[in-house]
Design an enzyme around this catalytic site. Structure first.
Site, PDB file in Angstrom:
ATOM      1  N   VAL A  71      -2.286 -55.548 -30.292  1.00  0.00           N
ATOM      2  CA  VAL A  71      -0.967 -55.830 -30.895  1.00  0.00           C
ATOM      3  C   VAL A  71       0.087 -54.773 -30.560  1.00  0.00           C
ATOM      4  CG1 VAL A  71      -1.839 -57.235 -32.810  1.00  0.00           C
ATOM      5  CG2 VAL A  71      -1.574 -54.742 -33.123  1.00  0.00           C
ATOM      6  N   LYS A 103       0.234 -46.095 -33.412  1.00  0.00           N
ATOM      7  CA  LYS A 103       0.831 -47.126 -32.545  1.00  0.00           C
ATOM      8  C   LYS A 103       0.497 -48.524 -33.062  1.00  0.00           C
ATOM      9  CE  LYS A 103       0.932 -45.012 -27.957  1.00  0.00           C
ATOM     10  NZ  LYS A 103       0.241 -45.037 -26.658  1.00  0.00           N
ATOM     11  N   THR A 104      -0.761 -48.717 -33.467  1.00  0.00           N
ATOM     12  CA  THR A 104      -1.169 -50.046 -33.943  1.00  0.00           C
ATOM     13  C   THR A 104      -0.341 -50.443 -35.160  1.00  0.00           C
ATOM     14  OG1 THR A 104      -3.383 -49.839 -33.050  1.00  0.00           O
ATOM     15  CG2 THR A 104      -3.110 -51.404 -34.840  1.00  0.00           C
ATOM     16  N   TYR A 157      -2.751 -42.914 -40.429  1.00  0.00           N
ATOM     17  CA  TYR A 157      -2.927 -44.191 -41.132  1.00  0.00           C
ATOM     18  C   TYR A 157      -1.871 -44.341 -42.235  1.00  0.00           C
ATOM     19  CZ  TYR A 157      -5.435 -47.913 -43.675  1.00  0.00           C
ATOM     20  OH  TYR A 157      -5.789 -49.084 -44.302  1.00  0.00           O
ATOM     21  N   GLN A 174      17.970 -56.873 -42.450  1.00  0.00           N
ATOM     22  CA  GLN A 174      18.805 -57.049 -41.264  1.00  0.00           C
ATOM     23  C   GLN A 174      18.762 -58.468 -40.699  1.00  0.00           C
ATOM     24  OE1 GLN A 174      18.030 -53.586 -38.850  1.00  0.00           O
ATOM     25  NE2 GLN A 174      19.266 -54.381 -37.171  1.00  0.00           N
ATOM     26  N   HIS A 193     -18.315 -52.753 -41.997  1.00  0.00           N
ATOM     27  CA  HIS A 193     -19.072 -52.104 -40.924  1.00  0.00           C
ATOM     28  C   HIS A 193     -20.195 -51.278 -41.514  1.00  0.00           C
ATOM     29  CE1 HIS A 193     -15.757 -52.950 -38.155  1.00  0.00           C
ATOM     30  NE2 HIS A 193     -15.076 -52.901 -39.281  1.00  0.00           N
TER      31      HIS A 193
END
Ligand SMILES: NC(=O)c1ccc[n+]([C@@H]2O[C@H](COP(=O)([O-])OP(=O)(O)OC[C@H]3O[C@@H](n4cnc5c(N)ncnc54)[C@H](O)[C@@H]3O)[C@@H](O)[C@H]2O)c1
Length: 327
Positions: A71, A103-104, A157, A174, A193
């Site tokens: 993404v 970034k994610t 995070y 906006q 997990h």
């Protein structure tokens, strides 16, 4: 794109729904739920922490499609709604490549918001109780602005998710985008997990293996755990409620338990003989974390229904099966 028809007694609107992070723990349960509700699901995931196994049972469903995609890069698809869940959620995973984690959250939010703007689609953000950091008020209400260390190991995070919330609300102001922001508190259930270091999976796996159960600090720190099915019900209600509701809305279970009590309960339910082993508390680990869910109750008529013991039993059965299959 939407198809309308009568489904049971209510007007059913079949939608094309994008779930990013759909091969992860929460994402796979959400895909399953949306398919069960009669929608078409496009699951996007880069398999960073998600797995094919999590969505294996869905691959034969004609209304389910999987796309391998990161993404942090733009995505051009046609959908009616977007649930943005892509982001590693456990400290072990998000600290593995902290730059990619930020970034994610941030580029991922920009890309998905851009897509929602182009399509005029409603978009949901999986935010987190970590936006409150190590809270100084308790329990946390949505108007509490948080106590986050911007340069600590959890910041990739926490701050990434805070910035994503900023982007959601700026797109709303906006571009008048129809946004939904959920602040998720600790959630557990099957498909967590096995090795992600989160407390419920850690304790269950250690108990089932008969290994010592590691408690960080003295174990008096408290957490509140929500079972996955309850959380997913909250997601769907928030997404489908009236247009003026944006959130952020806390979703979690307000019943608190100390980490030591949790360990003892898991030992009891598994019949394990594992001893408790104390280790030093990691830096920036919050001492207390508990949601105030009054807003979710009022706006969504939502609250958790699955008791901890019941949820733990389902989770124990899942991990028992996984451990046996890998033995
Ligand atoms: N589980 C919880 O208790 C909890 C609590 C608070 C917030 N959340 C949020 O809910 C969401 C899902 O969490 P989860 O517990 O299912 O974690 P998870 O790690 O199981 O799922 C995250 C999914 O996102 C995918 N992903 C990661 N980076 C990606 C990228 N760049 N592009 C595409 N896919 C990517 C992973 O492969 C994985 O399938 C996350 O956004 C997390 O921050 C979860």
């Amino acid at each position: 794109m939407q198809e309308h028809g009568y489904w049971g007694l209510r007007l059913f609107s079949r939608k094309q729904i994008l779930v990013t992070g759909g091969a992860g723990f929460l994402g796979s349960h959400l895909c399953e739920r949306l398919l069960a509700d009669g929608h078409d699901v496009l699951c996007v995931d880069n398999f960073f922490t998600g797995t094919r196994d999590n969505i294996l049972s869905l691959l034969d469903n004609k209304r389910f499609e999987f796309m391998r995609h990161d993404v942090t890069f733009p995505l051009y698809v046609e959908v009616d709604e977007i649930y943005n869940l892509a982001c590693p959620a456990s400290p072990n995973h998000y600290q593995h490549d902290p730059v990619q984690t930020t970034k994610t959250s941030v580029h991922g939010a920009i890309n998905m918001l851009g897509l929602a703007k182009r399509l005029g689609a409603r978009i949901f953000q999986a935010s987190t109780s970590e936006v409150y950091g190590d809270p100084t008020v308790h329990p946390q209400t949505e108007d509490y602005r948080g106590h986050v260390n911007p340069i600590g190991p959890r910041a990739c995070y926490d701050e990434g998710k805070r910035c994503a919330e900023t982007l959601f609300f700026d797109y709303r102001r906006q571009h008048n985008l129809n946004i939904r922001v959920a602040r998720i508190f600790n959630t557990y259930g099957p498909r967590m997990h096995i090795d992600d270091g989160r407390v419920v999976s850690n304790f269950i796996v250690q108990a089932l293996r008969g290994e010592p159960i590691t408690i960080y600090g003295d174990g008096s720190q408290t957490r509140a755990f929500c079972y996955v099915d309850d959380l997913i019900e909250g997601f769907v209600r928030l997404m489908n409620t009236s247009d003026d509701v944006t959130g952020p809305v806390n979703l979690g279970n307000p019943v608190e338990i100390s980490i030591r009590q949790l360990a003892t309960k898991i030992i009891e339910l598994t019949g394990s003989r594992s001893p408790l082993l104390s280790k030093p508390l990691p830096s920036d680990d919050p001492l207390q974390r508990c949601p105030d869910i009054s807003m979710a109750k009022r706006l969504l008529d939502w609250e958790p229904t699955i008791a901890l013991e019941q949820g733990l039993q389902r989770c124990i059965a899942y991990f028992d099966q996984v451990l046996r299959a890998s033995a």
